[in-house]
Design an enzyme around this catalytic site. Structure first.
Site, short mmCIF file in Angstrom:
data_model
loop_
_atom_site.label_atom_id
_atom_site.label_comp_id
_atom_site.label_asym_id
_atom_site.label_seq_id
_atom_site.Cartn_x
_atom_site.Cartn_y
_atom_site.Cartn_z
N SER A 12 3.50 -90.92 29.48
CA SER A 12 3.67 -90.16 30.73
C SER A 12 4.95 -89.31 30.68
O SER A 12 4.99 -88.23 31.29
CB SER A 12 3.69 -91.10 31.94
OG SER A 12 4.86 -91.87 31.98
N ASN A 109 17.40 -91.14 24.00
CA ASN A 109 16.46 -92.16 24.47
C ASN A 109 16.44 -92.17 25.99
O ASN A 109 17.45 -91.90 26.65
CB ASN A 109 16.90 -93.54 23.96
CG ASN A 109 15.98 -94.65 24.42
OD1 ASN A 109 14.76 -94.55 24.30
ND2 ASN A 109 16.54 -95.72 24.98
N HIS A 111 15.73 -94.69 29.22
CA HIS A 111 15.68 -96.12 29.53
C HIS A 111 15.50 -96.31 31.04
O HIS A 111 16.19 -95.65 31.83
CB HIS A 111 16.96 -96.83 29.06
CG HIS A 111 16.88 -98.30 29.27
ND1 HIS A 111 16.16 -99.14 28.43
CD2 HIS A 111 17.39 -99.08 30.25
CE1 HIS A 111 16.25 -100.38 28.89
NE2 HIS A 111 16.98 -100.37 29.99
C1 GAR Z 1 9.42 -95.51 30.22
O1 GAR Z 1 9.55 -96.14 31.47
C2 GAR Z 1 10.71 -95.63 29.42
O2 GAR Z 1 11.86 -95.61 30.23
C3 GAR Z 1 10.52 -96.97 28.78
O3 GAR Z 1 9.17 -97.00 28.40
C4 GAR Z 1 8.41 -96.27 29.35
C5 GAR Z 1 7.47 -95.33 28.60
O4 GAR Z 1 6.50 -94.82 29.45
N1 GAR Z 1 11.40 -97.14 27.66
C6 GAR Z 1 12.04 -98.27 27.37
O5 GAR Z 1 11.92 -99.27 28.03
C7 GAR Z 1 12.93 -98.19 26.16
N2 GAR Z 1 13.79 -99.36 26.11
P1 GAR Z 1 5.57 -93.63 28.97
O6 GAR Z 1 4.90 -94.03 27.66
O7 GAR Z 1 4.56 -93.48 30.07
O8 GAR Z 1 6.43 -92.40 28.82
#
Ligand code: GAR
Length: 190
Positions: A12, A109, A111
């Site tokens: 997303s 990154n 987070h």
């Molecule tokens: C997001 O919420 C991001 O902040 C998190 O994974 C999700 C990815 O969502 N990342 C972490 O937790 C990294 N430590 P997406 O695939 O829908 O973009």
């Protein structure tokens, strides 16, 4: 500014970046490649939708980190893209010094908490269970310390009395979708 996005899941945030690019809101940045360490990642379907190359890259031999042969495969494939910025958008692997040396100062990154609070897995759930009243999301440069690199920008989300973990998760995600493209646009100088 040539961007390579790495992700493991839904994608997303990659979608938010690509939609910002389509709408002319990504400054001088443009996404040149999507890579995933999981063949079934939703992120990979965005390639066809946005006419950007998208590929699964085998991260073996390790399960939770990128090191050894897998790291070498990622370094070679990403180097071939001549990126100016590598965006970890839900890339759920620990990045090691070999990768960071290959792309020094170019890896950022996203987070889902206000770092340095709640690093690691499930940042939203950690904040929810701790009962904080303000959480949010962070974009930071990646260093060998997990979720510990210099912070570029953050956005806050208030936990309202009626919130559940589900509504809070949706609010943090919506905030991420605004923050990450805005940071990329700013870094691109556009
Ligand atoms: C997001 O919420 C991001 O902040 C998190 O994974 C999700 C990815 O969502 N990342 C972490 O937790 C990294 N430590 P997406 O695939 O829908 O973009």
């Amino acid at each position: 500014m040539r961007i390579v996005i790495l992700g493991s899941g839904r994608g997303s945030n990659a979608r938010a970046i690509l939609e910002a690019q389509r709408a002319g809101r990504l400054g001088r940045a443009r996404v040149v490649q999507l890579f995933s360490d999981r063949p079934e990642a939703g992120l990979l379907a965005l390639g066809a939708e946005f006419a950007v190359p998208a590929a699964y890259l085998d991260p073996a031999p390790f399960k939770t980190k990128l090191e050894g042969e897998g790291e070498a495969r990622y370094i070679a494939a990403i180097t071939a893209c001549t990126p100016d910025l590598i965006v970890l958008a839900g890339f759920m692997r620990v990045i090691k010094p070999g990768f960071l040396t290959a792309f020094a100062g170019k890896v950022i990154n996203l987070h889902p908490s206000l770092l340095p609070s709640f690093p690691g897995l499930d940042g939203i759930g950690q904040a929810w269970r701790r009962g904080v009243k303000i959480t949010g999301c962070t974009v930071h440069y990646v260093t060998p310390e997990v979720d510990g690199g210099p912070i570029i920008d953050q956005a806050a989300v208030r936990v309202e009395p009626g919130d559940t973990l589900e509504t809070l998760t949706a609010k943090v995600h919506a905030t991420e979708h605004a923050l990450l493209p805005a940071v990329i646009a700013r870094l691109s100088g556009g």
